[in-house]
Write a protein that holds these residues in place. Structure first.
Motif, short mmCIF file in Angstrom:
data_model
loop_
_atom_site.label_atom_id
_atom_site.label_comp_id
_atom_site.label_asym_id
_atom_site.label_seq_id
_atom_site.Cartn_x
_atom_site.Cartn_y
_atom_site.Cartn_z
N UNK A 9 0.83 -1.20 0.00
CA UNK A 9 0.00 0.00 0.00
C UNK A 9 0.87 1.25 0.00
N UNK A 10 0.25 2.35 -0.35
CA UNK A 10 0.88 3.67 -0.24
C UNK A 10 0.04 4.43 0.79
N UNK A 11 0.52 4.44 2.04
CA UNK A 11 -0.30 4.87 3.18
C UNK A 11 -0.14 6.36 3.46
N UNK A 12 -1.29 7.03 3.49
CA UNK A 12 -1.31 8.46 3.82
C UNK A 12 -1.18 8.63 5.34
N UNK A 13 -0.40 9.64 5.74
CA UNK A 13 -0.27 9.91 7.17
C UNK A 13 -0.04 11.39 7.42
N UNK A 14 -0.36 11.81 8.62
CA UNK A 14 -0.09 13.17 9.08
C UNK A 14 0.63 13.09 10.42
N UNK A 15 1.61 13.94 10.62
CA UNK A 15 2.34 14.01 11.89
C UNK A 15 2.15 15.40 12.48
N UNK A 16 1.77 15.43 13.75
CA UNK A 16 1.60 16.69 14.47
C UNK A 16 2.40 16.62 15.77
N UNK A 17 3.22 17.62 16.02
CA UNK A 17 3.96 17.68 17.27
C UNK A 17 5.28 16.94 17.24
N UNK A 18 5.99 17.03 18.34
CA UNK A 18 7.29 16.38 18.48
C UNK A 18 7.37 15.66 19.83
N UNK A 19 8.20 14.63 19.87
CA UNK A 19 8.38 13.91 21.12
C UNK A 19 8.14 12.42 20.95
N UNK A 20 7.60 11.80 21.98
CA UNK A 20 7.32 10.37 21.95
C UNK A 20 6.20 10.09 20.93
N UNK A 21 6.42 9.16 19.99
CA UNK A 21 5.41 8.90 18.96
C UNK A 21 4.18 8.16 19.51
N UNK A 22 3.02 8.58 19.03
CA UNK A 22 1.76 7.87 19.28
C UNK A 22 1.10 7.60 17.94
N UNK A 23 0.92 6.34 17.61
CA UNK A 23 0.31 5.96 16.34
C UNK A 23 -1.20 5.78 16.55
N UNK A 24 -1.98 6.48 15.74
CA UNK A 24 -3.44 6.49 15.88
C UNK A 24 -4.08 5.66 14.75
N UNK A 63 -3.60 4.78 -0.97
CA UNK A 63 -3.77 4.22 -2.32
C UNK A 63 -2.97 2.91 -2.47
N UNK A 64 -3.13 2.29 -3.63
CA UNK A 64 -2.33 1.12 -4.04
C UNK A 64 -2.39 -0.02 -3.02
N UNK A 65 -3.58 -0.35 -2.58
CA UNK A 65 -3.78 -1.37 -1.54
C UNK A 65 -4.43 -2.65 -2.09
N UNK A 66 -4.46 -2.80 -3.40
CA UNK A 66 -5.17 -3.91 -4.02
C UNK A 66 -4.62 -5.28 -3.63
N UNK A 67 -3.35 -5.35 -3.21
CA UNK A 67 -2.73 -6.63 -2.85
C UNK A 67 -3.09 -7.08 -1.43
N UNK A 68 -3.83 -6.25 -0.71
CA UNK A 68 -4.26 -6.61 0.64
C UNK A 68 -5.60 -7.33 0.55
N UNK A 69 -5.69 -8.52 1.16
CA UNK A 69 -6.90 -9.33 1.02
C UNK A 69 -7.56 -9.69 2.34
N UNK A 70 -6.92 -9.41 3.47
CA UNK A 70 -7.48 -9.81 4.75
C UNK A 70 -6.84 -8.99 5.87
N UNK A 71 -7.27 -9.22 7.10
CA UNK A 71 -6.74 -8.44 8.23
C UNK A 71 -5.28 -8.75 8.52
N UNK A 72 -4.83 -9.97 8.24
CA UNK A 72 -3.41 -10.28 8.42
C UNK A 72 -2.56 -9.34 7.56
N UNK A 73 -2.95 -9.14 6.32
CA UNK A 73 -2.19 -8.30 5.41
C UNK A 73 -2.38 -6.82 5.72
#
Length: 272
Positions: A9-24, A63-73
């Motif tokens: 996949x080509x994963x869109x992301x936004x980063x706000x702030x600096x410091x310890x990372x928190x992935x949402x 985008x470009x996520x066509x190769x993902x077929x299940x929750x494992x992927x």
């Protein structure tokens, strides 16, 4: 706009702030706006945290996520993104609904790097028919405001919220519906055929600060099924909120913020 190219996949992301990372990680069919809408107020006066908001494959701008077929992927793609953006670093995870299921999948393999986790109305049992959920109900409503809605708007709000007032409906429209409009319905239907991971996700004990926020009126994933995994989280605050459905973060915004503050306090104490 920022994108991270991973294997599937080509994963869109936004980063706000600096410091310890928190992935949402947001739930199924909305996009990062759901997490951004509820989590940014938590950090309005709190520094030292780098918030990473992503659009899961099939949702938002990814985008470009066509190769993902299940929750494992799906999980593989998220893990690859995390390891690209946070190489060899420690981080926190916040997951809402399906995002909470993915969090548990990440914790299974990478618990040593994870400082803590928060779960917002988490999906515990992927099989919809096997969940213990209450019927959809309305516990509070502003009839004057509801009289201004179209029939379609009223039906949609009544199906997804349990507290119907202008504030909740406005946030639901901007933070949930806005993302759902961009969802790839065909792709999401395909993923639901492989919705469950192919492996058990709750084998380990995770002894770091956690938070479970559950809605008493959540008719989507319920709250009772979460009790089955509570013992795996000895440092978890486990909170069931009344006047809260599957959009707890909106319907109980003040309590949501307070409980998130307390969780971050515990993480800071544990981390230091």
């Amino acid at each position: 706009m920022s994108f991270c190219k991973v294997s599937k996949a080509n994963i869109y992301y936004e980063i706000i702030g600096n410091g310890t990372p928190i992935v949402m990680l947001h739930g199924y069919s909305p996009d990062h706006q759901l997490m951004k809408g509820c989590m940014e107020p938590v950090f309005a006066e709190r520094e030292g945290w780098k918030r990473i908001y992503i659009d899961l494959p099939g949702m938002g701008k990814t985008t470009d996520y066509e190769k993902i077929h299940n929750s494992d992927e799906m999980l593989e793609a998220v893990v690859e993104l995390i390891h690209t953006l946070i190489p060899n670093g420690r981080y926190l995870l916040v997951g809402e609904s399906y995002g909470g299921y993915l969090v548990r999948g990440i914790m299974r393999e990478y618990h040593e790097q994870i400082l803590g986790a928060a779960f917002i109305c988490p999906l515990i049992i992927p099989d919809k028919q096997a969940r213990t959920v209450p019927p959809q109900s309305i516990v509070s409503e502003d009839k004057a405001f509801l009289s201004t809605l179209t029939k379609q708007e009223l039906e949609d709000f009544s199906s997804h919220l349990v507290v119907l007032d202008e504030y909740n409906c406005h946030r639901y429209t901007n933070e949930v519906l806005a993302g759902q409009e961009n969802a790839d319905v065909g792709f999401l239907e395909k993923i639901q055929k492989g919705y469950s991971f192919s492996f058990p996700v709750d084998e380990i004990s995770f002894p770091k600060p956690c938070l479970f926020l559950l809605g008493k009126q959540d008719s989507m994933v319920g709250y009772k099924d979460a009790f089955a995994i509570l013992d795996k989280y000895p440092r978890a605050a486990f909170t069931i909120l009344d006047k809260a459905g599957h959009n707890l973060q909106i319907e109980q915004a003040n309590l949501f913020n307070s409980l998130m503050y307390e969780w971050l306090d515990r993480v800071e104490e544990f981390r230091d």
